[in-house]
Design a protein around this motif. Structure first.
Motif, short mmCIF file in Angstrom:
data_model
loop_
_atom_site.label_atom_id
_atom_site.label_comp_id
_atom_site.label_asym_id
_atom_site.label_seq_id
_atom_site.Cartn_x
_atom_site.Cartn_y
_atom_site.Cartn_z
N UNK A 216 0.82 -1.22 0.00
CA UNK A 216 0.00 0.00 0.00
C UNK A 216 0.85 1.26 0.00
N UNK A 217 2.15 1.11 -0.14
CA UNK A 217 3.05 2.27 -0.17
C UNK A 217 3.43 2.78 1.20
N UNK A 218 3.23 1.95 2.22
CA UNK A 218 3.56 2.34 3.59
C UNK A 218 4.86 1.65 4.00
N UNK A 219 5.86 2.43 4.33
CA UNK A 219 7.15 1.89 4.73
C UNK A 219 7.11 1.47 6.19
N UNK A 220 7.62 0.27 6.49
CA UNK A 220 7.65 -0.22 7.87
C UNK A 220 9.11 -0.27 8.33
N UNK A 221 9.46 0.63 9.23
CA UNK A 221 10.80 0.67 9.82
C UNK A 221 10.74 0.04 11.21
N UNK A 222 11.81 -0.63 11.59
CA UNK A 222 11.82 -1.33 12.88
C UNK A 222 13.02 -0.87 13.70
N UNK A 223 12.73 -0.50 14.94
CA UNK A 223 13.78 -0.19 15.91
C UNK A 223 13.78 -1.28 16.96
N UNK A 224 14.85 -2.08 16.98
CA UNK A 224 14.95 -3.16 17.95
C UNK A 224 15.58 -2.66 19.24
N UNK A 225 14.84 -2.79 20.35
CA UNK A 225 15.30 -2.25 21.63
C UNK A 225 15.81 -3.39 22.50
N UNK A 226 17.04 -3.26 22.96
CA UNK A 226 17.61 -4.28 23.84
C UNK A 226 18.89 -4.86 23.25
N UNK A 227 19.41 -5.87 23.92
CA UNK A 227 20.64 -6.52 23.49
C UNK A 227 20.38 -8.01 23.28
N UNK A 228 21.05 -8.61 22.29
CA UNK A 228 20.84 -10.05 22.05
C UNK A 228 21.18 -10.89 23.27
N UNK A 229 22.11 -10.41 24.10
CA UNK A 229 22.47 -11.15 25.31
C UNK A 229 21.37 -11.18 26.34
N UNK A 230 20.50 -10.19 26.30
CA UNK A 230 19.33 -10.18 27.16
C UNK A 230 19.57 -9.62 28.55
N UNK A 231 18.48 -9.53 29.33
CA UNK A 231 18.53 -9.01 30.69
C UNK A 231 17.27 -9.48 31.42
N UNK A 232 17.34 -9.58 32.75
CA UNK A 232 16.14 -9.95 33.53
C UNK A 232 15.11 -8.83 33.51
N UNK A 233 13.87 -9.20 33.82
CA UNK A 233 12.77 -8.22 33.84
C UNK A 233 12.48 -7.83 35.28
N UNK A 234 12.76 -6.60 35.68
CA UNK A 234 12.52 -6.22 37.07
C UNK A 234 11.04 -6.15 37.41
#
Length: 342
Positions: A216-234
């Motif tokens: 439909x002519x809509x560009x989808x950009x993605x911002x990945x937040x975080x690190x592949x190594x990961x972290x616990x969820x407080x």
């Protein structure tokens, strides 16, 4: 629509009750002093040219003039109207992941707070563009319909937290579908979805939704937040972390492969959000590359200054105060005597 441009000057109106109280008190003291000399009715007969009411009339004329002067300084404006104006810009829908995994702190101060800071700076860089805001976890809903009101956008952004959606998960596909339907029907406008997520536990359909948007002519950009190594969820309000059914600490990791696939099928870019400002710059540059066209916006225009009318009223009040004498006009007294002789 009516407004005051310099509303601070309206505080001068607070002085008016003090002025009125002072005048009434001085009148009381004056009348009390007259009574010391004799009977007020007798004193009135001895001073036939002294008016009882004219000083009061003169004071209240000045009193009203002072009140209007305060309004004059506040610059009253009237007559604005809502108009449709056209400006060169694009339309951007932010789809922000607010699942519990976005509370992880592998990106400071947390994934979610970093994402909100990034969006805020992105809004600051906009001029004639339109922006909308969608939040998602297990469900997706519109937090702010597409608008050119950047103040409202930042206000809604500040209120975002994971408690807005009780159903957990990462409904990326639903968020992209909703974003695709949230643009205006205007033709020829550059459109982009900016998906901000860690991509974990996504529920499928994301790649298909990105392809449909691109068609439909809509560009989808993605911002990945975080690190592949990961972290616990407080766990908010505690020093502990979220655990699974076996009591093990849950570690959330950025699903970078999935984010890259969505961006590729959505004809957009993928950028990892880290502790620098590189992601904000990259997405800002990508949006600026988009073809800008006339974007219609509703704005209030034509505020007309109304100080001229107030100034004329003040002038007339002061002129009336000047023409009214404290003593009775002898001309009127002679006319009255002449009519009595007849």
């Amino acid at each position: 629509m009516f407004r005051f441009e310099e509303i601070t000057y309206l505080y001068l109106l607070l002085l008016l009750p003090l002025l009125a109280a002072f005048y009434l008190y001085s009148n009381y003291k004056r009348r009390k002093a007259i009574r010391l000399f004799g009977d007020p009715q007798l004193m009135a007969q001895l001073m036939p040219s002294v008016s009882k009411y004219r000083p009061d009339v003169k004071f209240w004329l000045v009193f009203v003039a002072i009140a209007l002067f305060a309004l004059l300084l506040a610059r009253p404006q009237f007559g604005s109207k809502l108009e449709t104006v056209k400006r060169k810009g694009v339309e951007v829908i932010i789809a922000l992941d607010i699942s519990n995994s976005m509370l992880a702190q592998d990106v400071q101060p947390s994934r979610l707070e970093k994402a909100k800071m990034l969006v805020s700076k992105l809004v600051d860089g906009m001029e004639n563009d339109k922006i909308g805001l969608i939040v998602f976890a297990g469900d997706a809903f519109t937090q702010l319909p597409i608008t050119s009101d950047y103040i409202s956008a930042k206000m809604f952004l500040e209120s975002i937290n994971p408690s807005l959606i009780s159903k957990q998960g990462t409904a990326v596909g639903a968020a992209i579908d909703l974003a695709t339907r949230s643009f205006t029907p205007q033709e020829g406008v550059g459109r982009a979805v900016v998906l901000i997520t860690d991509g974990e536990n996504h529920e499928g359909g994301a790649v298909e939704a990105a392809k449909a948007a691109a068609e439909k002519g809509i560009q989808v950009n993605v911002l990945g937040v975080g690190l592949p190594g990961g972290a616990p969820i407080p766990i908010e309000g505690t020093n502990d972390f979220r655990r699974d059914g076996d009591g093990n600490v849950i570690v959330t990791r950025l699903n970078e492969a999935m984010c890259q696939q969505i961006a590729a099928d959505g004809k957009g870019i993928y950028v990892r959000v880290d502790n620098t400002n590189s992601a904000q710059k990259a997405i800002g540059q990508e949006i600026n590359k988009m073809a800008k066209t006339d974007v219609e916006s509703k704005v209030y225009t034509e505020y007309n200054e109304q100080f001229q009318s107030v100034a004329w009223i003040i002038l007339l009040l002061l002129l009336a105060e000047l023409l009214i004498l404290n003593r009775k006009n002898p001309l009127f007294k002679n006319i009255h005597l002449f009519s009595n002789k007849k």
